[in-house]
Design an enzyme around this catalytic site. Sequence first.
Site, PDB file in Angstrom:
ATOM      1  N   ARG A   1       0.823  -1.212   0.000  1.00  0.00           N
ATOM      2  CA  ARG A   1       0.000   0.000   0.000  1.00  0.00           C
ATOM      3  C   ARG A   1       0.863   1.271   0.000  1.00  0.00           C
ATOM      4  O   ARG A   1       0.491   2.275   0.620  1.00  0.00           O
ATOM      5  CB  ARG A   1      -0.934   0.034   1.215  1.00  0.00           C
ATOM      6  CG  ARG A   1      -2.023  -1.015   1.175  1.00  0.00           C
ATOM      7  CD  ARG A   1      -3.215  -0.491   0.398  1.00  0.00           C
ATOM      8  NE  ARG A   1      -4.209  -1.521   0.197  1.00  0.00           N
ATOM      9  CZ  ARG A   1      -5.335  -1.620   0.886  1.00  0.00           C
ATOM     10  NH1 ARG A   1      -5.629  -0.731   1.789  1.00  0.00           N
ATOM     11  NH2 ARG A   1      -6.174  -2.581   0.638  1.00  0.00           N
TER      12      ARG A   1
ATOM     13  N   ARG B   1      -3.202   6.759   1.269  1.00  0.00           N
ATOM     14  CA  ARG B   1      -3.640   7.955   2.004  1.00  0.00           C
ATOM     15  C   ARG B   1      -2.624   8.555   2.959  1.00  0.00           C
ATOM     16  O   ARG B   1      -2.795   9.671   3.407  1.00  0.00           O
ATOM     17  CB  ARG B   1      -4.937   7.633   2.760  1.00  0.00           C
ATOM     18  CG  ARG B   1      -6.125   7.509   1.843  1.00  0.00           C
ATOM     19  CD  ARG B   1      -7.274   6.821   2.520  1.00  0.00           C
ATOM     20  NE  ARG B   1      -6.909   5.438   2.812  1.00  0.00           N
ATOM     21  CZ  ARG B   1      -7.695   4.572   3.440  1.00  0.00           C
ATOM     22  NH1 ARG B   1      -8.877   4.950   3.868  1.00  0.00           N
ATOM     23  NH2 ARG B   1      -7.296   3.346   3.654  1.00  0.00           N
TER      24      ARG B   1
ATOM     25  N   ARG C   1      -7.044  12.429  -4.448  1.00  0.00           N
ATOM     26  CA  ARG C   1      -8.326  11.886  -3.977  1.00  0.00           C
ATOM     27  C   ARG C   1      -9.325  12.981  -3.608  1.00  0.00           C
ATOM     28  O   ARG C   1     -10.526  12.738  -3.593  1.00  0.00           O
ATOM     29  CB  ARG C   1      -8.091  10.948  -2.797  1.00  0.00           C
ATOM     30  CG  ARG C   1      -7.753   9.542  -3.196  1.00  0.00           C
ATOM     31  CD  ARG C   1      -8.974   8.753  -3.681  1.00  0.00           C
ATOM     32  NE  ARG C   1      -9.758   8.241  -2.560  1.00  0.00           N
ATOM     33  CZ  ARG C   1     -10.924   8.706  -2.194  1.00  0.00           C
ATOM     34  NH1 ARG C   1     -11.477   9.710  -2.844  1.00  0.00           N
ATOM     35  NH2 ARG C   1     -11.571   8.168  -1.177  1.00  0.00           N
TER      36      ARG C   1
ATOM     37  N   ASP D   1      -7.270  -2.148  -7.391  1.00  0.00           N
ATOM     38  CA  ASP D   1      -7.792  -2.852  -6.226  1.00  0.00           C
ATOM     39  C   ASP D   1      -8.057  -4.302  -6.593  1.00  0.00           C
ATOM     40  O   ASP D   1      -8.274  -4.616  -7.775  1.00  0.00           O
ATOM     41  CB  ASP D   1      -9.076  -2.206  -5.714  1.00  0.00           C
ATOM     42  CG  ASP D   1      -9.392  -2.684  -4.307  1.00  0.00           C
ATOM     43  OD1 ASP D   1      -8.764  -2.182  -3.354  1.00  0.00           O
ATOM     44  OD2 ASP D   1     -10.230  -3.599  -4.162  1.00  0.00           O
TER      45      ASP D   1
ATOM     46  N   TYR E   1     -15.060 -11.584  -0.030  1.00  0.00           N
ATOM     47  CA  TYR E   1     -15.837 -10.363  -0.284  1.00  0.00           C
ATOM     48  C   TYR E   1     -17.097 -10.667  -1.084  1.00  0.00           C
ATOM     49  O   TYR E   1     -18.157 -10.088  -0.822  1.00  0.00           O
ATOM     50  CB  TYR E   1     -14.978  -9.334  -1.021  1.00  0.00           C
ATOM     51  CG  TYR E   1     -13.936  -8.716  -0.127  1.00  0.00           C
ATOM     52  CD1 TYR E   1     -14.298  -7.795   0.865  1.00  0.00           C
ATOM     53  CD2 TYR E   1     -12.601  -9.051  -0.242  1.00  0.00           C
ATOM     54  CE1 TYR E   1     -13.352  -7.237   1.704  1.00  0.00           C
ATOM     55  CE2 TYR E   1     -11.635  -8.496   0.593  1.00  0.00           C
ATOM     56  CZ  TYR E   1     -12.023  -7.594   1.560  1.00  0.00           C
ATOM     57  OH  TYR E   1     -11.084  -7.053   2.400  1.00  0.00           O
TER      58      TYR E   1
END
Length: 343
Positions: free
Chosen positions: A28, A32, A41, A77, A152
Amino acid sequence: MAQGVTAGAFLAACRRQPVPHRPVWVMRQAGRYLPEYRAVRAKVDFETLTRTPELAAEVTLQPLRRFELDAAILFSDIMTPLQGMGVALDFAPGPHVREPIRTDAQVDALPALVPERDVPFVLDTIRLVRAGVPRGAPLIGFAGAPFTLLCYLVCGKPSKEFGPARTLLYAQPHTAERLLGRLAEAMGQYLAAQARAGAQALMLFESWAGLLAPREFTRFALPAVARTFAALRPLGVPLIYYANQGAALMPAVAGLDVDVVGVDWRCGLSEVRRMLGPGKAVQGNLDPAALFAPPAELKRHVDAVLEEAGEAPGHIFNLGHGIWPDTDPDAVARLVDYVHERR
Ligand code: CP3
């Protein structure tokens, strides 16, 4: 650092060849915790970001401009190819599937993935990254491992236990196997297309490996991974399998035809290497929380990981799981520089 040095170290370590310095990248690494990512973003939502090659390539490269990282990883993703197969979902911020998949009829209705048609923006992103990557750093392509995607798809949302997904394995094992087979086929196609577009290593993320007992891991998750990788072997690029919370599963993973096994911090790398044998490289495994230690302390934690990894070729330094959004980017700079300094 000289050009060729950074360019070669990661791929050499994947192949268990000697390296001029320990290669390092961060799961990652585009995300963020970087103010430049947050600036992008602020203008577009996550999904638009993944579907716009210029923006996805830009955020892929952001961490490589800031830090002397030894590899780039595609910004996308694990759920993106499933959207390409018509699965409706929202990121909030984790993936929420609108209609969870729980029946044979739903599994059979899943179309095959044709990457060039269904997710062309991923392949365009790869081409843009390859054209602009600093220091010739190699690009890692990735996908979700079939069982993690199943979690998921069946559960429908992020969860601690993924109860409905694990229930499916016991209550409808044949439905589970059917779904895993479909996903293995699709992710094989997806990763092969990424390699053709220019990805130089291919990684499967098994984020929820640790939910399974070794028996169920060996019956369900592992054959689907083996099937995905078997389709990719002829391409000649290094294959990486990340098994989060997978220490108890390493004896089973030892039988997998894969070049690199990524692990979390809950098991020392010397023990992992002992269980995997000499034929596999390892990737990891600093606790993401260690980046919050004072600088001198962080060095000691890096030293501990390097010591566990040992002197034999075939170690890629990384965190044991994704970096946390509240991490100080300066701590990452110190981490990367220190790993490179330590010979
Ligand atoms: O820099 C990189 O590593 C590449 C980008 C990347 C993302 N997701 C971007 C992302 C990668 C490799 C992934 C893989 C992924 N996605 C995994 C496997 C790795 C892991 O962490 O175990 C999983 C389980 C997912 C599913 C997913 N997508 C979750 C759980 C979330 C929420 C994450 C969070 O930290 O809140 C997402 C959304 C997502 N994927 C974000 C990013 C940067 C946050 C989106 C945002 O900007 O709002």
